[in-house]
Design a protein around this motif. Structure first.
Motif, PDB file in Angstrom:
ATOM      1  N   PRO A 129       0.838  -1.205   0.000  1.00  0.00           N
ATOM      2  CA  PRO A 129       0.000   0.000   0.000  1.00  0.00           C
ATOM      3  C   PRO A 129       0.876   1.261   0.000  1.00  0.00           C
ATOM      4  O   PRO A 129       1.987   1.259   0.522  1.00  0.00           O
ATOM      5  N   ILE A 130       0.370   2.294  -0.605  1.00  0.00           N
ATOM      6  CA  ILE A 130       1.074   3.575  -0.599  1.00  0.00           C
ATOM      7  C   ILE A 130       0.522   4.382   0.560  1.00  0.00           C
ATOM      8  O   ILE A 130      -0.675   4.670   0.619  1.00  0.00           O
ATOM      9  N   LEU A 131       1.381   4.711   1.493  1.00  0.00           N
ATOM     10  CA  LEU A 131       0.980   5.453   2.678  1.00  0.00           C
ATOM     11  C   LEU A 131       1.433   6.900   2.529  1.00  0.00           C
ATOM     12  O   LEU A 131       2.566   7.165   2.139  1.00  0.00           O
ATOM     13  N   PRO A 132       0.573   7.831   2.860  1.00  0.00           N
ATOM     14  CA  PRO A 132       0.992   9.232   2.775  1.00  0.00           C
ATOM     15  C   PRO A 132       2.049   9.539   3.833  1.00  0.00           C
ATOM     16  O   PRO A 132       1.999   9.020   4.942  1.00  0.00           O
ATOM     17  N   CYS A 133       2.998  10.343   3.459  1.00  0.00           N
ATOM     18  CA  CYS A 133       4.060  10.730   4.390  1.00  0.00           C
ATOM     19  C   CYS A 133       3.648  12.018   5.091  1.00  0.00           C
ATOM     20  O   CYS A 133       3.491  13.057   4.461  1.00  0.00           O
ATOM     21  N   ASN A 134       3.455  11.926   6.382  1.00  0.00           N
ATOM     22  CA  ASN A 134       3.156  13.124   7.146  1.00  0.00           C
ATOM     23  C   ASN A 134       4.146  13.281   8.294  1.00  0.00           C
ATOM     24  O   ASN A 134       3.839  13.847   9.322  1.00  0.00           O
ATOM     25  N   LEU A 135       5.342  12.748   8.103  1.00  0.00           N
ATOM     26  CA  LEU A 135       6.348  12.807   9.151  1.00  0.00           C
ATOM     27  C   LEU A 135       7.274  14.008   9.006  1.00  0.00           C
ATOM     28  O   LEU A 135       8.039  14.306   9.897  1.00  0.00           O
ATOM     29  N   CYS A 136       7.194  14.693   7.897  1.00  0.00           N
ATOM     30  CA  CYS A 136       8.063  15.851   7.722  1.00  0.00           C
ATOM     31  C   CYS A 136       7.478  17.051   8.447  1.00  0.00           C
ATOM     32  O   CYS A 136       6.537  16.929   9.212  1.00  0.00           O
ATOM     33  N   GLY A 137       7.966  18.200   8.196  1.00  0.00           N
ATOM     34  CA  GLY A 137       7.535  19.386   8.912  1.00  0.00           C
ATOM     35  C   GLY A 137       6.234  19.983   8.435  1.00  0.00           C
ATOM     36  O   GLY A 137       5.946  21.136   8.740  1.00  0.00           O
ATOM     37  N   THR A 138       5.412  19.227   7.696  1.00  0.00           N
ATOM     38  CA  THR A 138       4.163  19.780   7.172  1.00  0.00           C
ATOM     39  C   THR A 138       3.006  19.676   8.146  1.00  0.00           C
ATOM     40  O   THR A 138       1.937  20.205   7.883  1.00  0.00           O
ATOM     41  N   GLN A 139       3.189  18.985   9.250  1.00  0.00           N
ATOM     42  CA  GLN A 139       2.117  18.840  10.222  1.00  0.00           C
ATOM     43  C   GLN A 139       1.903  20.170  10.943  1.00  0.00           C
ATOM     44  O   GLN A 139       2.857  20.787  11.399  1.00  0.00           O
ATOM     45  N   PRO A 140       0.659  20.605  11.073  1.00  0.00           N
ATOM     46  CA  PRO A 140       0.409  21.913  11.697  1.00  0.00           C
ATOM     47  C   PRO A 140       0.780  21.962  13.174  1.00  0.00           C
ATOM     48  O   PRO A 140       1.150  23.003  13.679  1.00  0.00           O
ATOM     49  N   ASP A 141       0.716  20.824  13.872  1.00  0.00           N
ATOM     50  CA  ASP A 141       1.031  20.825  15.292  1.00  0.00           C
ATOM     51  C   ASP A 141       2.384  20.165  15.584  1.00  0.00           C
ATOM     52  O   ASP A 141       2.620  19.667  16.674  1.00  0.00           O
ATOM     53  N   ALA A 142       3.256  20.159  14.596  1.00  0.00           N
ATOM     54  CA  ALA A 142       4.560  19.528  14.754  1.00  0.00           C
ATOM     55  C   ALA A 142       5.402  20.271  15.782  1.00  0.00           C
ATOM     56  O   ALA A 142       5.359  21.496  15.886  1.00  0.00           O
ATOM     57  N   GLN A 143       6.167  19.535  16.521  1.00  0.00           N
ATOM     58  CA  GLN A 143       7.045  20.129  17.524  1.00  0.00           C
ATOM     59  C   GLN A 143       8.213  20.872  16.877  1.00  0.00           C
ATOM     60  O   GLN A 143       8.789  21.765  17.487  1.00  0.00           O
TER      61      GLN A 143
END
Length: 81
Positions: free
Chosen positions: A12-26
């Motif tokens: 399966p292709i999983l979206p990558c949301n581990l980079c700095g694009t998360q709005p609540d990222a530390q």
């Protein structure tokens, strides 16, 4: 080629949301903190890097690590072995 292998295995292709694009990222909060510290002290970044490169067991809060290094876990005093 890794893409054709992944397709052949039907991974399966999983979206990558581990980079700095998360709005609540530390990451963004830490950047703001470092920028604020740098505004107060231009050497703040260098001081933090130097501190991380000069770690001593007596300065850490890990009691088990202190004891493993021959240091009293609560006082930080060197134990006579």
């Amino acid at each position: 080629d890794i893409a054709s292998f992944a397709k052949a295995k039907d991974f399966p292709i999983l979206p990558c949301n581990l980079c700095g694009t998360q709005p609540d990222a530390q990451r963004a909060k830490v950047r703001m903190l470092v920028d604020t510290l740098t505004a107060l002290n231009p050497n703040a970044k260098r001081n933090m890097i130097n501190a991380m490169s000069d770690v001593r067991p007596s300065h850490l809060l890990d009691i088990n690590l202190r004891e493993a290094c021959g240091i009293d876990g609560s006082t930080g005093e060197v134990l006579d072995v």
